[in-house]
Scaffold this active site. Structure first.
Site, PDB file in Angstrom:
ATOM      1  N   ASP A  53      -1.063  -6.949  12.968  1.00  0.00           N
ATOM      2  CA  ASP A  53      -2.454  -5.979  12.559  1.00  0.00           C
ATOM      3  C   ASP A  53      -3.709  -6.744  12.336  1.00  0.00           C
ATOM      4  O   ASP A  53      -3.613  -7.922  13.193  1.00  0.00           O
ATOM      5  CB  ASP A  53      -1.976  -5.316  11.118  1.00  0.00           C
ATOM      6  CG  ASP A  53      -2.424  -3.988  11.170  1.00  0.00           C
ATOM      7  OD1 ASP A  53      -3.698  -3.840  10.879  1.00  0.00           O
ATOM      8  OD2 ASP A  53      -1.550  -2.933  11.063  1.00  0.00           O
ATOM      9  N   HIS A  67      -7.129  -2.769   7.177  1.00  0.00           N
ATOM     10  CA  HIS A  67      -5.706  -2.188   7.679  1.00  0.00           C
ATOM     11  C   HIS A  67      -4.666  -2.937   7.556  1.00  0.00           C
ATOM     12  O   HIS A  67      -3.300  -2.618   7.119  1.00  0.00           O
ATOM     13  CB  HIS A  67      -6.005  -1.731   9.080  1.00  0.00           C
ATOM     14  CG  HIS A  67      -5.085  -0.795   9.849  1.00  0.00           C
ATOM     15  ND1 HIS A  67      -4.156  -1.570  10.339  1.00  0.00           N
ATOM     16  CD2 HIS A  67      -5.134   0.359   9.797  1.00  0.00           C
ATOM     17  CE1 HIS A  67      -3.258  -0.460  10.758  1.00  0.00           C
ATOM     18  NE2 HIS A  67      -3.939   0.792  10.526  1.00  0.00           N
ATOM     19  N   SER A  94      -0.081   4.584  10.761  1.00  0.00           N
ATOM     20  CA  SER A  94       0.050   3.221  10.284  1.00  0.00           C
ATOM     21  C   SER A  94       0.458   3.037   8.962  1.00  0.00           C
ATOM     22  O   SER A  94       0.852   1.934   8.811  1.00  0.00           O
ATOM     23  CB  SER A  94      -1.613   2.456  10.409  1.00  0.00           C
ATOM     24  OG  SER A  94      -1.858   2.440  11.773  1.00  0.00           O
TER      25      SER A  94
END
Length: 693
Positions: free
Chosen positions: A149, A226, A528
């Site tokens: 990520d 994220h 996600s």
């Protein structure tokens, strides 16, 4: 990508990858118009020490290019030995074309960008310390999860703090410590966060800019948020009273991952646009090698729903996950001057507007229907609530534009195709999002009232069954499988709407530069977010059943999933308001406690997947991209099964003409789980409701 057939070379591009987290965040900025060189990856059958391997590949490049195309000199970026054997290099178009034409080269593939597919969930999933999967797995204390990520932000984050109840890292862990000026490894690594790596050469080559130590740190540090969010969801520690401004108060690559010895990889990234063919999808090729080594790979299905054929990561060796809701909402009421009330959603945490109603205007009438920054006329918007259409800029950015125009609040209109779903945001202005149909009522009120007024009331967190749950998120990407309709995708769905998890201290909760707030936790939505839930469940299953293959774990998740919501009806689709289909929810919503003992398992391995590729009509040269150096050449003429005969835990039937009324698919199951003793039986499937004879 370049791959020799014997001692020759294969090329493969590897985008941002790493163990636990990687930090070359896929930028949200547009790439430059011109790109002078083409990042490429090359793969070789030879496995040597990293230094020797790099020198050998550099020598191969020099020796393979004639003088006419040798300038500028190619530059080697990375070499690989696990997820693929080969290297990444910067080549011109002519150099790439020349290498592609060589008989010793199997493939040359250009770099591709991968996008992120952006407290209550443990109880919603049924996680219990006294029964089911958690005690059966002993908390997966011997399992390592790799997260590919945008990085990780461990400083001051309890989710990644040392855990006195955790044993030392497993002896098979082979990762190392990476320290940079912005990432102090000795301070961050412990028995919870074992390591982090970053890969930046491809990013810098593609975007023509160097990473620094501020906006995009040259380190594993997550400057986006994220990666921190997904990592804490998949394998972070439970945090007492974790919350985002009192909302949701209660809880809060591949090559390196293989080399470091991880057991599960969580991949909340996917292709931009249409899902590529398997033989052209470098991520799918990497994951094939990863799964072959016994590592489970959970991936996000994508956020391009509700359109058909939008699912990503659809090769059968992935576990792509759709996104659905939980039984928690963050409602906000838009109260109109005519007495009507519209219920929307919001994560606004600032000073409320109050009960007194103030002027209400449509953005189109004050400069910009989508509320673009510096396009709203402050003389017309000041002190008013502005209605903003979707498109052009993000939800939080629309509120920022209203602030810049001295507006008092905003009402954000949801995309029409999203139906019953409006998306939350951590707004910097008093704002609520409403579904499209309700926004039309608000606009009608503005059109027909000489002096329209309104206010917005914020109700915080509401848990319970006002609306049924789970429901499929409108944005969740859908099947059918674009390249193999016989293989159902996505596989399952899991919580992916308004998920609370850890957040970076290097970015605001809205990701706006003007937003100076910094939070330990944030609430965001996307596949996600659903992907790491399944990654965490896979980690528990890996410890409970260490002998299970990745396909067996996938099978357990799919065959025990449920398809009925808490109201007793088929899980609904927020895009339509009707019952969802298997192309939205896959096999159903994950049920972690049933998955620990599925009874029967559909297993599959690398050879089964190679037969599947043969059934799709792939050539020997295309299939060679998936094989290892010691594999014999694949002879598809000896493999006669159809694509639908892959031993997959779902049946998806393709009728090729209107007169065909029977298709045969074959499966093999074996007993697994806690059930003991011999058993026999014959399948008696019910006719699906969507099939008529």
């Amino acid at each position: 990508m370049i791959q020799p057939f014997n001692n020759q070379t294969r090329t493969r591009w590897r985008e941002h990858s790493g163990w636990c987290a990687s930090c070359s965040p896929p930028s949200r900025r547009r790439p430059p118009r011109r790109r002078p060189s083409l990042p490429t990856t090359c793969t070789s059958r030879r496995r040597t020490r990293p230094g020797c391997r790099g020198r050998a590949y550099a020598s191969f490049l020099r020796d393979s290019l004639p003088a006419s195309v040798s300038r500028p000199a190619p530059r080697l970026l990375y070499s690989y030995a696990h997820a693929a054997t080969g290297f990444a290099a910067v080549l011109t178009e002519r150099q790439a074309a020349h290498l592609r034409s060589q008989p010793s080269v199997l493939d040359v593939a250009a770099d591709g960008i991968r996008q992120p597919h952006t407290t209550l969930t443990p109880s919603f999933l049924g996680l219990s310390e006294s029964s089911g999967l958690l005690p059966a797995s002993n908390g997966a204390t011997d399992v390592m999860v790799g997260v590919i990520d945008t990085g990780i932000y461990p400083e001051g984050r309890a989710s990644f703090a040392a855990d006195p109840l955790m044993p030392p890292p497993p002896g098979r862990f082979r990762g190392g410590c990476v320290s940079t000026p912005s990432f102090n490894a000795s301070a961050y690594y412990n028995n919870k966060l074992l390591g982090a790596k970053f890969f930046h050469e491809g990013y810098e080559t593609a975007y023509g800019k160097r990473l620094g130590e501020t906006e995009d740190p040259l380190s594993p540090l997550d400057s986006n948020g994220h990666g921190t969010h997904t990592a804490s969801t998949a394998a972070g520690s439970a945090v007492a009273d974790g919350a985002f401004y009192n909302y949701a108060k209660g809880r809060a690559g591949f090559d390196a991952a293989i080399e470091d010895g991880v057991d599960v990889i969580s991949l909340s990234l996917g292709a931009v646009g249409e899902a590529p063919n398997f033989c052209d999808d470098q991520t799918a090729i990497c994951v094939f090698s990863t799964v072959r080594k016994g590592i489970v790979v959970s991936a996000s299905a994508g956020n391009e729903g509700p359109g058909e054929y939008t699912a990503k990561n659809i090769a059968p060796w992935f576990i792509p996950v759709g996104a659905s809701t939980i039984n928690r909402r963050f409602p906000a009421s838009v109260v109109l001057g005519n007495g009507d009330t519209v219920t929307g959603v919001s994560l606004y945490a600032g000073t409320p507007l109050g009960e007194a109603k103030i002027p209400l205007v449509y953005g189109r009438h004050v400069g910009s229907n989508v509320c673009e920054a510096e396009k709203l006329n402050a003389s017309l918007a000041a002190g008013k609530i502005v209605v903003c259409d979707p498109g052009v800029n993000g939800r939080a950015a629309k509120g920022e534009a209203v602030i810049l125009a001295d507006g008092a609040g905003a009402i954000l209109v949801s995309n029409e195709k999203f139906g019953e779903q409006a998306l939350t945001a951590a707004h910097v202005v008093a704002a609520a999002a409403v579904k499209f149909a309700d926004a039309e009522k608000i606009k009608e009120y503005i059109r027909t009232d000489a002096s329209p007024v309104a206010t917005i009331m914020f109700h915080g967190t509401v848990v319970g069954r006002n609306t049924s749950s789970p429901r499929m998120a409108s944005f969740s990407s859908r099947g059918q499988n674009l390249h193999a309709p016989e293989i159902l995708k996505p596989d399952v769905t899991a919580p992916g709407v308004d998920i609370l998890a850890a957040w970076t201290g290097a970015n605001s909760p809205t990701e706006l530069d003007s937003d100076t707030r910094r939070v330990e936790f944030n609430i965001i939505s996307g596949t996600s977010m659903s992907c790491p839930h399944v990654s965490g469940i896979a980690a528990l299953l890996r410890q409970a059943h260490p002998d299970w293959s990745p396909a067996a774990i996938k099978s357990a998740l799919m065959t025990t999933a449920y398809n009925v919501d808490d109201a007793g009806v088929v899980i609904r689709d927020m895009a339509t308001g009707e019952a969802s289909t298997p192309f939205a929810r896959g096999a159903g919503h994950v049920d972690l406690n049933r998955a620990v003992d599925p009874g029967l398992v559909y297993d599959a391995g690398a050879d089964d997947y190679l037969s599947f590729l043969c059934a799709l009509g792939y050539t020997g040269e295309q299939i060679a991209k998936f094989t290892a150096k010691d594999d014999p050449a694949v002879n598809c003429s000896t493999r006669t099964a159809s694509a639908g005969d892959l031993n997959y835990p779902a049946f998806s039937v393709v009728f090729t003409n209107s007169t065909e009324n029977e298709v045969t698919q074959r499966r093999v199951v074996r007993k697994s789980g806690a059930t003991s003793g011999p058993s026999t039986g014959s399948p008696s499937p019910a006719q699906p409701a969507c099939v008529s004879r």
